[in-house]
Design a protein around this motif. Structure first.
Motif, PDB file in Angstrom:
ATOM      1  N   LEU A 162       0.746  -1.294   0.000  1.00 27.00           N
ATOM      2  CA  LEU A 162       0.001   0.084  -0.012  1.00 27.00           C
ATOM      3  C   LEU A 162       1.076   1.225  -0.047  1.00 27.00           C
ATOM      4  CD1 LEU A 162      -2.517  -1.398   2.802  1.00 27.00           C
ATOM      5  CD2 LEU A 162      -2.621  -1.520   0.466  1.00 27.00           C
ATOM      6  N   PRO A 163       0.556   2.140  -0.799  1.00 28.03           N
ATOM      7  CA  PRO A 163       1.465   3.289  -0.782  1.00 28.03           C
ATOM      8  C   PRO A 163       1.417   4.359   0.162  1.00 28.03           C
ATOM      9  CG  PRO A 163      -0.585   3.747  -2.132  1.00 28.03           C
ATOM     10  CD  PRO A 163      -0.648   2.417  -1.556  1.00 28.03           C
ATOM     11  N   ARG A 164       0.662   4.231   1.220  1.00 29.48           N
ATOM     12  CA  ARG A 164       0.438   4.944   2.596  1.00 29.48           C
ATOM     13  C   ARG A 164       0.191   4.115   3.703  1.00 29.48           C
ATOM     14  NH1 ARG A 164      -3.549   9.497   2.224  1.00 29.48           N
ATOM     15  NH2 ARG A 164      -3.047   9.622   4.407  1.00 29.48           N
ATOM     16  N   TYR A 211      -2.687  -4.716   7.228  1.00 29.66           N
ATOM     17  CA  TYR A 211      -1.603  -3.933   7.778  1.00 29.66           C
ATOM     18  C   TYR A 211      -1.207  -2.328   7.500  1.00 29.66           C
ATOM     19  CZ  TYR A 211      -0.747  -8.982   8.247  1.00 29.66           C
ATOM     20  OH  TYR A 211      -1.061 -10.203   8.296  1.00 29.66           O
ATOM     21  N   PRO A 212      -0.474  -1.744   8.188  1.00 32.85           N
ATOM     22  CA  PRO A 212      -0.261  -0.292   7.893  1.00 32.85           C
ATOM     23  C   PRO A 212      -0.134  -0.314   6.665  1.00 32.85           C
ATOM     24  CG  PRO A 212       0.528  -0.639  10.008  1.00 32.85           C
ATOM     25  CD  PRO A 212       0.380  -2.051   9.525  1.00 32.85           C
ATOM     26  N   GLU A 213       0.862  -0.638   5.907  1.00 29.75           N
ATOM     27  CA  GLU A 213       1.384  -0.431   4.502  1.00 29.75           C
ATOM     28  C   GLU A 213       1.244  -1.830   3.581  1.00 29.75           C
ATOM     29  OE1 GLU A 213       4.551   2.415   4.086  1.00 29.75           O
ATOM     30  OE2 GLU A 213       4.469   2.954   6.101  1.00 29.75           O
ATOM     31  N   GLU A 214       0.578  -2.768   4.123  1.00 28.30           N
ATOM     32  CA  GLU A 214       0.555  -4.147   3.169  1.00 28.30           C
ATOM     33  C   GLU A 214      -0.816  -4.770   3.496  1.00 28.30           C
ATOM     34  OE1 GLU A 214       3.994  -7.114   3.413  1.00 28.30           O
ATOM     35  OE2 GLU A 214       2.650  -7.739   4.715  1.00 28.30           O
ATOM     36  N   LEU A 215      -1.042  -5.448   2.615  1.00 24.91           N
ATOM     37  CA  LEU A 215      -2.204  -6.233   2.536  1.00 24.91           C
ATOM     38  C   LEU A 215      -2.284  -7.506   2.182  1.00 24.91           C
ATOM     39  CD1 LEU A 215      -5.736  -5.054   0.651  1.00 24.91           C
ATOM     40  CD2 LEU A 215      -4.436  -7.288   0.215  1.00 24.91           C
ATOM     41  N   THR A 216      -2.872  -8.818   2.862  1.00 20.59           N
ATOM     42  CA  THR A 216      -2.818 -10.064   2.214  1.00 20.59           C
ATOM     43  C   THR A 216      -4.260 -10.560   2.185  1.00 20.59           C
ATOM     44  OG1 THR A 216      -2.706 -11.008   4.511  1.00 20.59           O
ATOM     45  CG2 THR A 216      -0.408 -10.705   3.485  1.00 20.59           C
ATOM     46  N   LEU A 217      -4.282 -11.368   1.005  1.00 22.29           N
ATOM     47  CA  LEU A 217      -5.442 -12.045   0.600  1.00 22.29           C
ATOM     48  C   LEU A 217      -5.441 -13.404   0.573  1.00 22.29           C
ATOM     49  CD1 LEU A 217      -8.664 -11.917  -0.560  1.00 22.29           C
ATOM     50  CD2 LEU A 217      -7.484 -11.266  -2.620  1.00 22.29           C
ATOM     51  N   THR A 218      -6.148 -13.949   1.192  1.00 21.65           N
ATOM     52  CA  THR A 218      -6.320 -15.463   1.084  1.00 21.65           C
ATOM     53  C   THR A 218      -7.471 -16.205   0.631  1.00 21.65           C
ATOM     54  OG1 THR A 218      -6.725 -16.068   3.307  1.00 21.65           O
ATOM     55  CG2 THR A 218      -4.411 -15.922   2.763  1.00 21.65           C
ATOM     56  N   LYS A 219      -7.491 -17.322  -0.022  1.00 20.64           N
ATOM     57  CA  LYS A 219      -8.614 -18.082  -0.308  1.00 20.64           C
ATOM     58  C   LYS A 219      -9.618 -17.322  -1.593  1.00 20.64           C
ATOM     59  CE  LYS A 219      -9.352 -19.269   4.166  1.00 20.64           C
ATOM     60  NZ  LYS A 219     -10.015 -19.628   5.187  1.00 20.64           N
ATOM     61  N   ALA A 220      -8.804 -16.625  -2.354  1.00 16.72           N
ATOM     62  CA  ALA A 220      -9.369 -16.116  -3.534  1.00 16.72           C
ATOM     63  C   ALA A 220      -9.646 -17.263  -4.679  1.00 16.72           C
ATOM     64  CB  ALA A 220      -8.672 -14.952  -4.113  1.00 16.72           C
ATOM     65  N   LEU A 221     -10.505 -17.217  -5.296  1.00 18.59           N
ATOM     66  CA  LEU A 221     -10.868 -18.421  -6.315  1.00 18.59           C
ATOM     67  C   LEU A 221      -9.870 -18.191  -7.512  1.00 18.59           C
ATOM     68  CD1 LEU A 221     -14.885 -17.690  -6.823  1.00 18.59           C
ATOM     69  CD2 LEU A 221     -13.792 -19.523  -5.649  1.00 18.59           C
ATOM     70  N   ASN A 222      -9.353 -17.122  -8.101  1.00 19.30           N
ATOM     71  CA  ASN A 222      -8.346 -17.047  -9.147  1.00 19.30           C
ATOM     72  C   ASN A 222      -8.039 -15.745  -9.152  1.00 19.30           C
ATOM     73  OD1 ASN A 222     -10.536 -15.724 -10.398  1.00 19.30           O
ATOM     74  ND2 ASN A 222     -11.500 -17.564 -11.179  1.00 19.30           N
ATOM     75  N   THR A 223      -7.185 -15.233  -9.966  1.00 14.86           N
ATOM     76  CA  THR A 223      -6.803 -13.823  -9.988  1.00 14.86           C
ATOM     77  C   THR A 223      -7.681 -12.764 -10.350  1.00 14.86           C
ATOM     78  OG1 THR A 223      -5.804 -14.334 -12.300  1.00 14.86           O
ATOM     79  CG2 THR A 223      -4.240 -14.397 -10.725  1.00 14.86           C
ATOM     80  N   THR A 224      -8.699 -13.100 -11.263  1.00 14.38           N
ATOM     81  CA  THR A 224      -9.799 -12.220 -11.508  1.00 14.38           C
ATOM     82  C   THR A 224     -10.603 -12.036 -10.526  1.00 14.38           C
ATOM     83  OG1 THR A 224     -10.078 -13.289 -13.462  1.00 14.38           O
ATOM     84  CG2 THR A 224     -11.812 -11.772 -12.895  1.00 14.38           C
ATOM     85  N   ASP A 225     -10.726 -13.146  -9.552  1.00 11.23           N
ATOM     86  CA  ASP A 225     -11.621 -13.016  -8.256  1.00 11.23           C
ATOM     87  C   ASP A 225     -10.837 -11.953  -7.360  1.00 11.23           C
ATOM     88  OD1 ASP A 225     -13.762 -13.812  -6.494  1.00 11.23           O
ATOM     89  OD2 ASP A 225     -12.105 -14.919  -5.378  1.00 11.23           O
ATOM     90  N   ALA A 226      -9.449 -12.360  -7.364  1.00 12.98           N
ATOM     91  CA  ALA A 226      -8.650 -11.691  -6.134  1.00 12.98           C
ATOM     92  C   ALA A 226      -8.566 -10.074  -6.465  1.00 12.98           C
ATOM     93  CB  ALA A 226      -6.941 -12.165  -6.330  1.00 12.98           C
ATOM     94  N   HIS A 255      -2.234  -3.691  19.133  1.00 15.47           N
ATOM     95  CA  HIS A 255      -0.920  -3.938  19.434  1.00 15.47           C
ATOM     96  C   HIS A 255      -0.298  -4.138  17.932  1.00 15.47           C
ATOM     97  CE1 HIS A 255      -1.153  -2.996  23.465  1.00 15.47           C
ATOM     98  NE2 HIS A 255      -1.959  -4.028  23.642  1.00 15.47           N
ATOM     99  N   GLY A 256      -0.784  -5.143  17.270  1.00 13.50           N
ATOM    100  CA  GLY A 256      -0.233  -5.599  16.149  1.00 13.50           C
ATOM    101  C   GLY A 256      -0.633  -4.634  14.875  1.00 13.50           C
ATOM    102  N   ARG A 257      -1.598  -3.765  15.219  1.00 15.60           N
ATOM    103  CA  ARG A 257      -1.825  -2.756  14.065  1.00 15.60           C
ATOM    104  C   ARG A 257      -2.357  -3.346  12.972  1.00 15.60           C
ATOM    105  NH1 ARG A 257       2.282   1.421  12.716  1.00 15.60           N
ATOM    106  NH2 ARG A 257       0.665   2.911  12.189  1.00 15.60           N
ATOM    107  N   THR A 258      -3.238  -4.343  13.231  1.00 14.89           N
ATOM    108  CA  THR A 258      -3.899  -5.177  11.950  1.00 14.89           C
ATOM    109  C   THR A 258      -5.284  -4.992  12.012  1.00 14.89           C
ATOM    110  OG1 THR A 258      -3.945  -7.106  13.157  1.00 14.89           O
ATOM    111  CG2 THR A 258      -1.725  -6.891  11.814  1.00 14.89           C
TER     112      THR A 258
END
Ligand code: SF4
Length: 175
Positions: free
Chosen positions: A28-30, A67-82, A51-54
């Motif tokens: 994330l850019p900020r 997260y402050p400057e990051e993101l995770t995505l799990t269990k998406a069906l495929n890249t289009t869905d993601a 505390h974990g700032r999540t």
């Protein structure tokens, strides 16, 4: 100018718990952590960790960790869905930020689990693949942030996918 202008995907791979689904990491850019308390107010399935700032939430079966400057995505069906989920997440973050003066921040957070709760979700074979002497020792290290669930080999077996998912949810509270 938009609060969050873009979400930049940095890595895409298979989900450990279900190889038919995908997971990804994005930059994330900020720092977006100032919206977490407001997202915690507008989403009823959110999980806020001060505390974990999540901030973690589900979109149906998919899970998004902010997260402050990051993101995770799990269990998406495929890249289009993601990518669709990422677009919706960006819109949600921007909308929440724009309306934050009209939203009461929600400070409620999940209670930190203890080692026994974590142990209950491990395969309990004491196989030492994780290089710990026992599953209980692994649970204690996980609680202290000195281990990672990915180091438990048996947990990645298809028969244990239910345990994996429950444990993943539990350790997210740890940040
Ligand atoms: S790898 Fe998993 S099952 Fe084996 S000892 Fe470690 S925690 Fe227990």
């Amino acid at each position: 100018m938009m609060f969050l202008e873009r979400i930049e995907v940095t890595w895409i791979g298979d989900c450990l718990a279900d190889a038919k689904k995908i997971r990804l990491k994005a930059r994330l850019p900020r720092d977006i952590s100032e919206v977490f308390l407001y997202l915690n107010a507008v989403l009823d399935n959110g999980l806020y960790n001060h505390h974990g700032r999540t901030f973690t939430f589900n979109k149906e079966f998919r899970r998004i960790n902010l997260y402050p400057e990051e993101l995770t995505l799990t269990k998406a069906l495929n890249t289009t869905d993601a990518f669709q989920v990422l677009d919706e997440t960006k819109a949600l973050i921007n909308e929440t930020y724009e309306n934050k003066d009209r939203i009461a921040p929600n400070y409620k957070k999940r209670v930190k689990p203890n080692a026994l709760q974590i142990y209950e979700l491990l395969p309990k074979t004491n196989c030492r693949q994780c290089e710990e002497p026992t599953c209980l020792a692994f649970a204690a290290k996980l609680l202290q942030g000195q281990q990672n669930i990915e180091n438990c080999g048996p947990l990645k077996e298809p028969a244990n996918s239910g345990l994996w998912e429950a444990l993943e949810e539990l350790v997210e509270v740890l940040g």
